[in-house]
Design a protein around this motif. Sequence first.
Motif, PDB file in Angstrom:
ATOM      1  N   LEU A  50       0.814  -1.209   0.000  1.00 35.64           N
ATOM      2  CA  LEU A  50       0.000   0.000   0.000  1.00 35.64           C
ATOM      3  C   LEU A  50       0.848   1.261   0.000  1.00 35.64           C
ATOM      4  O   LEU A  50       2.062   1.218   0.186  1.00 35.64           O
ATOM      5  N   ARG A  51       0.183   2.389  -0.169  1.00 38.45           N
ATOM      6  CA  ARG A  51       0.875   3.675  -0.045  1.00 38.45           C
ATOM      7  C   ARG A  51       1.503   3.799   1.336  1.00 38.45           C
ATOM      8  O   ARG A  51       0.896   3.448   2.337  1.00 38.45           O
ATOM      9  N   GLY A  52       2.730   4.304   1.360  1.00 38.34           N
ATOM     10  CA  GLY A  52       3.348   4.613   2.640  1.00 38.34           C
ATOM     11  C   GLY A  52       4.007   3.459   3.361  1.00 38.34           C
ATOM     12  O   GLY A  52       4.464   3.623   4.488  1.00 38.34           O
ATOM     13  N   VAL A  53       4.072   2.275   2.708  1.00 38.07           N
ATOM     14  CA  VAL A  53       4.713   1.148   3.401  1.00 38.07           C
ATOM     15  C   VAL A  53       6.196   1.031   3.065  1.00 38.07           C
ATOM     16  O   VAL A  53       6.852   0.090   3.487  1.00 38.07           O
ATOM     17  N   ARG A 283      -0.697  15.611  15.770  1.00 35.04           N
ATOM     18  CA  ARG A 283      -0.364  16.120  14.434  1.00 35.04           C
ATOM     19  C   ARG A 283      -0.319  14.994  13.408  1.00 35.04           C
ATOM     20  O   ARG A 283      -0.794  15.162  12.267  1.00 35.04           O
ATOM     21  N   ALA A 284       0.246  13.851  13.780  1.00 31.29           N
ATOM     22  CA  ALA A 284       0.406  12.750  12.827  1.00 31.29           C
ATOM     23  C   ALA A 284      -0.933  12.146  12.434  1.00 31.29           C
ATOM     24  O   ALA A 284      -1.133  11.772  11.268  1.00 31.29           O
ATOM     25  N   ILE A 285      -1.850  12.029  13.387  1.00 27.67           N
ATOM     26  CA  ILE A 285      -3.162  11.467  13.072  1.00 27.67           C
ATOM     27  C   ILE A 285      -3.869  12.339  12.035  1.00 27.67           C
ATOM     28  O   ILE A 285      -4.438  11.842  11.053  1.00 27.67           O
ATOM     29  N   ARG A 286      -3.839  13.649  12.244  1.00 32.85           N
ATOM     30  CA  ARG A 286      -4.478  14.548  11.275  1.00 32.85           C
ATOM     31  C   ARG A 286      -3.804  14.437   9.906  1.00 32.85           C
ATOM     32  O   ARG A 286      -4.467  14.406   8.869  1.00 32.85           O
ATOM     33  N   ALA A 287      -2.486  14.378   9.922  1.00 33.52           N
ATOM     34  CA  ALA A 287      -1.752  14.333   8.654  1.00 33.52           C
ATOM     35  C   ALA A 287      -1.995  13.035   7.900  1.00 33.52           C
ATOM     36  O   ALA A 287      -2.216  13.048   6.681  1.00 33.52           O
ATOM     37  N   ILE A 288      -1.978  11.913   8.606  1.00 36.01           N
ATOM     38  CA  ILE A 288      -2.131  10.624   7.921  1.00 36.01           C
ATOM     39  C   ILE A 288      -3.534  10.473   7.353  1.00 36.01           C
ATOM     40  O   ILE A 288      -3.742   9.889   6.285  1.00 36.01           O
ATOM     41  N   GLU A 289      -4.523  11.038   8.029  1.00 32.50           N
ATOM     42  CA  GLU A 289      -5.893  10.951   7.513  1.00 32.50           C
ATOM     43  C   GLU A 289      -6.055  11.791   6.251  1.00 32.50           C
ATOM     44  O   GLU A 289      -6.682  11.352   5.291  1.00 32.50           O
ATOM     45  N   SER A 294      -7.780   9.326   3.593  1.00 30.68           N
ATOM     46  CA  SER A 294      -8.904   9.867   2.820  1.00 30.68           C
ATOM     47  C   SER A 294      -8.712   9.615   1.331  1.00 30.68           C
ATOM     48  O   SER A 294      -9.680   9.352   0.600  1.00 30.68           O
ATOM     49  N   ARG A 295      -7.476   9.669   0.850  1.00 31.96           N
ATOM     50  CA  ARG A 295      -7.217   9.457  -0.570  1.00 31.96           C
ATOM     51  C   ARG A 295      -7.360   7.991  -0.952  1.00 31.96           C
ATOM     52  O   ARG A 295      -7.875   7.668  -2.024  1.00 31.96           O
ATOM     53  N   VAL A 296      -6.890   7.115  -0.072  1.00 28.90           N
ATOM     54  CA  VAL A 296      -7.057   5.684  -0.316  1.00 28.90           C
ATOM     55  C   VAL A 296      -8.548   5.343  -0.417  1.00 28.90           C
ATOM     56  O   VAL A 296      -8.979   4.669  -1.356  1.00 28.90           O
ATOM     57  N   TYR A 297      -9.323   5.830   0.541  1.00 31.58           N
ATOM     58  CA  TYR A 297     -10.756   5.542   0.560  1.00 31.58           C
ATOM     59  C   TYR A 297     -11.441   6.159  -0.665  1.00 31.58           C
ATOM     60  O   TYR A 297     -12.289   5.523  -1.303  1.00 31.58           O
ATOM     61  N   LEU A 362      -7.891   3.236   8.993  1.00 32.71           N
ATOM     62  CA  LEU A 362      -8.904   3.278   7.936  1.00 32.71           C
ATOM     63  C   LEU A 362     -10.300   3.045   8.504  1.00 32.71           C
ATOM     64  O   LEU A 362     -11.250   3.753   8.162  1.00 32.71           O
ATOM     65  N   GLY A 363     -10.425   2.055   9.396  1.00 24.01           N
ATOM     66  CA  GLY A 363     -11.726   1.778  10.000  1.00 24.01           C
ATOM     67  C   GLY A 363     -12.236   2.951  10.816  1.00 24.01           C
ATOM     68  O   GLY A 363     -13.419   3.333  10.713  1.00 24.01           O
ATOM     69  N   ALA A 364     -11.361   3.555  11.616  1.00 25.64           N
ATOM     70  CA  ALA A 364     -11.766   4.699  12.443  1.00 25.64           C
ATOM     71  C   ALA A 364     -12.170   5.882  11.563  1.00 25.64           C
ATOM     72  O   ALA A 364     -13.127   6.600  11.866  1.00 25.64           O
ATOM     73  N   TYR A 365     -11.446   6.072  10.459  1.00 23.16           N
ATOM     74  CA  TYR A 365     -11.774   7.166   9.539  1.00 23.16           C
ATOM     75  C   TYR A 365     -13.173   6.971   8.944  1.00 23.16           C
ATOM     76  O   TYR A 365     -13.973   7.910   8.883  1.00 23.16           O
ATOM     77  N   ILE A 366     -13.463   5.754   8.514  1.00 29.20           N
ATOM     78  CA  ILE A 366     -14.776   5.477   7.910  1.00 29.20           C
ATOM     79  C   ILE A 366     -15.887   5.670   8.930  1.00 29.20           C
ATOM     80  O   ILE A 366     -16.938   6.259   8.620  1.00 29.20           O
TER      81      ILE A 366
END
Length: 393
Positions: A50-53, A283-289, A294-297, A362-366
Motif C-alpha cells: 500500500l501507499r506509505g509502506v 499532528r500525525a493522526i491529522r496528517a495521515i488521515e 482519505s485518498r485511499v478511501y 482506515l476503520g476509524a476514519y470510515i
Amino acid sequence: MVETAPSPFTPGYGKKPAIFGGHGEDLSELRAVFETLDFGENHSVLVSGLRGVGKTSFLTTLQDAAREAGWLVISDDASAGLMSRVMDSTIPTLINEMTPETRARLTKLGIWNISADIEYVDRHRVVKPQLRTDLVALSSAMGADGGILITVDEVSAGKVRLRELSKFALQVSHALEDGAQIMVVFAGVKVSLDALLAEEHTTFLRRSRELEFERLSAPETRRVFVETAGIGGRAIDEEALDKLVSLAQGYPYLVQLAGDYAWRNNSIAPCITLVDATVAHDRAIRAIESRVISRVYGDLSDVDQKFLNAMAEDEDRSKVADIVNRMNVSDAYVQVYKKRLIDSGYVQPAGHGYVQFSLPYLGAYIRRQLAAEARDGGNEGGWGAYPAPDLPA
C-alpha cells in the motif's frame, strides 16, 4: 536564535530512511548483486504494498546502492510516455555522465552519434531505435564494471498504461535474452502488479522475485524509532517510545512522520519525551488521515467502499457473514470484493470467516465519516428539500 538539531526522520516522499525497517535480508541480497553481478533470481523483482509502506524508499535505497557500485540507474514511474522518456532523455543523460573510456567503447558500437568531445549528440541509425538495442549496448560498454538497474514505480492497472508497460517489459526481456546485465524492479499495489503479469509479453516477469511490503512488527517499529533518534544523538523516554510505537502501528510512513514531529517539538533536548510524543500523536493522526487515508478511501469503487463501510461497524475484526447481511447481497458477491480488497492490501484475513482492516486508522476514519453524514443528512446541506427547478424550454 536557538540552534536546532536536524531531524534524522525522513517523512518526505521517496526519502531514504536513516534506518530501514523490514526487508533487511532482501536488501542485502540485492545489494550483493551490484558487487558480484551474480544475479540468481534477481534479474526481475516485483515490490508490492500500500501507499506509505516504504516501496518508493526501498527503490531509492536500491538506486543509491547501485550507483555506489558503479552501475547505471534508470528510474522512472509508470506514467504515459515511459519508453520515450527513458530513450530520449534518461539514456542520453547517462551517456554524458559516463567516463570517457566507457563512452569511447560506446562509439565503437556505432549506435549513437558521439562528438569529438565524447559527448552524446544524437542517434545514428537507419532503422527505428529500440530500447533493447540501447540496453544491450550500454551493458556491453559497461562490461565487468557494472550492470543496469531499472526501477519503475507507481504501476497502475489502467489499460493504456499496462499496454505501454508490457511493451517496455518486452524490450527489457529481449535485452536480457541478448545478454545484458540488468536488474529491473517494478513497484505498485498488488492488484496492479497482478494486472501487469496478465498482460501479453510479460512472461518473464511471472518468474520474478516478489517482495510484499506490509506493516512492521512492534519490535521492529521500536528499533527504527530508537536507532533513528540515536543517529541524531538523542534518546527516547520509554513512555514516549510506547506512545510512538502505538501511534505508528508499524506503518513505515507514520513511523517517519511521527518521529519527525516528536523530534521537532523540542529538538535541542537530549531526550524525546512523552510531551513530544503526545504532540506528535495529534499532528500525525491529522496528517495521515488527510494525506493517505482519505485518498485511499476516495480512490475505491462504490462497492469497495460499501464493503469497508460494512466492516467499519465492528471495532475489531468483522465476520464475513455479517458483511453479507449488512450489504444485503449474496455471499458469492461479497467474496469477489473480499478477495479484491485483500489483494489490494486494504483488508486481511483474521481467522476463518473473518477479515479486518490492514491499513491503520482506515476503520476509524470510515466510522467518523459515516457518523458525520448521519448527523448532517448525508452532507447535502439540507438541499434535498429544495430541488433545483427545471430550466425553461
